[in-house]
Design an enzyme around this catalytic site. Structure first.
Site, mmCIF file in Angstrom:
data_model
loop_
_atom_site.group_PDB
_atom_site.id
_atom_site.type_symbol
_atom_site.label_atom_id
_atom_site.label_comp_id
_atom_site.label_asym_id
_atom_site.label_seq_id
_atom_site.Cartn_x
_atom_site.Cartn_y
_atom_site.Cartn_z
ATOM 1 N N ASN A 39 -40.073 43.509 41.181
ATOM 2 C CA ASN A 39 -40.374 44.937 41.174
ATOM 3 C C ASN A 39 -40.303 45.443 39.743
ATOM 4 O O ASN A 39 -39.510 44.954 38.940
ATOM 5 C CB ASN A 39 -39.356 45.689 42.039
ATOM 6 C CG ASN A 39 -39.589 47.189 42.027
ATOM 7 O OD1 ASN A 39 -40.679 47.664 42.346
ATOM 8 N ND2 ASN A 39 -38.572 47.957 41.660
ATOM 9 N N HIS A 61 -39.431 48.862 37.667
ATOM 10 C CA HIS A 61 -38.787 50.164 37.842
ATOM 11 C C HIS A 61 -38.807 50.911 36.510
ATOM 12 O O HIS A 61 -38.490 50.326 35.466
ATOM 13 C CB HIS A 61 -37.345 49.986 38.314
ATOM 14 C CG HIS A 61 -36.652 51.291 38.595
ATOM 15 N ND1 HIS A 61 -36.892 52.019 39.736
ATOM 16 C CD2 HIS A 61 -35.757 52.000 37.860
ATOM 17 C CE1 HIS A 61 -36.165 53.129 39.707
ATOM 18 N NE2 HIS A 61 -35.466 53.143 38.580
ATOM 19 N N ASP A 99 -33.803 42.058 45.955
ATOM 20 C CA ASP A 99 -32.867 41.554 46.949
ATOM 21 C C ASP A 99 -32.686 42.612 48.031
ATOM 22 O O ASP A 99 -33.508 43.529 48.153
ATOM 23 C CB ASP A 99 -31.529 41.146 46.306
ATOM 24 C CG ASP A 99 -30.818 42.306 45.628
ATOM 25 O OD1 ASP A 99 -31.243 43.478 45.807
ATOM 26 O OD2 ASP A 99 -29.818 42.065 44.930
ATOM 27 N N GLU A 100 -31.622 42.518 48.809
ATOM 28 C CA GLU A 100 -31.432 43.439 49.933
ATOM 29 C C GLU A 100 -31.059 44.861 49.504
ATOM 30 O O GLU A 100 -31.168 45.802 50.289
ATOM 31 C CB GLU A 100 -30.350 42.898 50.877
ATOM 32 C CG GLU A 100 -30.753 41.647 51.644
ATOM 33 C CD GLU A 100 -30.644 40.373 50.828
ATOM 34 O OE1 GLU A 100 -31.123 39.318 51.308
ATOM 35 O OE2 GLU A 100 -30.106 40.436 49.691
ATOM 36 N N ASP A 115 -32.971 48.187 43.867
ATOM 37 C CA ASP A 115 -32.954 47.970 42.420
ATOM 38 C C ASP A 115 -31.707 47.221 41.968
ATOM 39 O O ASP A 115 -31.178 47.466 40.875
ATOM 40 C CB ASP A 115 -33.063 49.313 41.671
ATOM 41 C CG ASP A 115 -34.300 50.101 42.049
ATOM 42 O OD1 ASP A 115 -35.361 49.491 42.232
ATOM 43 O OD2 ASP A 115 -34.193 51.339 42.179
#
Length: 216
Positions: A108, A110, A147-148, A151
């Site tokens: 991702n 950000h 991950d879970e 960020d």
């Protein structure tokens, strides 16, 4: 050849940066095999079409509940058989089933220097509004594995961007994209495609000129 699925909600400027860098050769040994948007009107889908990349919309509005949408999203990604999933302005909470399936295979971008101005409530212009409200002098962008958490995955690359006195959220957003996001995301993808990202004890580093696979 690294097979990439790009998930995006809006205009797709980061998608365009990936496309342009693949064409220029700055991203080596990689191709985009699918673009997925949760927004049927996303301009990113037009960008995909203009570049002969398959694009589909999977909208939560078309499903009876979030669980059904999550399952449809997961199946669409899986069907494309990606080696890497790229979240490029994808305003959807990724289901845990998907993060488990693509651990260290989903990244991702950000628009801040994580761990600042990230997590719940920080997306799009809200990030830059938060930066200006706090009076931060240096912001930037981060590319990280997903991950879970929100960020919270291992950070791959970061790049600082100076905050200017007369900045508005829109002006700052544009500069962070131009000076950080559009540079970092292609760089991270190229490193992953060429087996140069090493993860040890939850930390990433780029290992240049290494040919064997580091991430399994």
């Amino acid at each position: 050849m690294l097979r990439i699925v790009v998930c995006v909600s809006g205009g797709g400027t980061n998608l365009q940066a990936i496309i342009d860098n693949i064409k220029s050769g700055r991203i080596r040994n990689a191709e985009i095999v699918q673009v997925i948007s949760n927004n049927p009107d996303a301009y990113a889908l037009k960008r995909a079409g203009e570049n002969n990349i398959p694009g589909i919309s999977i909208s939560p509005k078309d499903y009876e509940d979030r669980e059904a949408f999550n399952e449809a999203l997961f199946e669409a990604v899986k069907k494309a058989k990606p080696d890497l999933v790229v979240l490029a302005g994808f305003l959807v909470r990724i289901p845990e089933k998907m993060t488990a399936e693509y651990r260290y295979k989903m990244i991702n971008v950000h628009p801040s220097l994580i761990p600042s101005f990230c997590g719940k409530g920080y997306y799009g212009l809200k990030v830059h509004e938060g930066v200006l409200k706090r009076g931060v002098k240096i912001t930037g962008a981060t590319v990280h594995f997903v991950d879970e958490g929100m960020d919270t995955g291992p950070i791959i690359l970061q790049k600082p961007v100076a905050v200017e006195e007369d900045d508005t959220p829109e002006r700052l957003q544009k500069r962070v994209m131009e000076q950080a996001e559009w540079i970092l995301l292609p760089e991270a993808i190229d490193a992953i495609a060429n087996n140069q990202v090493e993860i040890k004890d939850g930390r990433c580093r780029i290992v240049k000129n290494r040919k064997d696979r580091i991430i399994s």
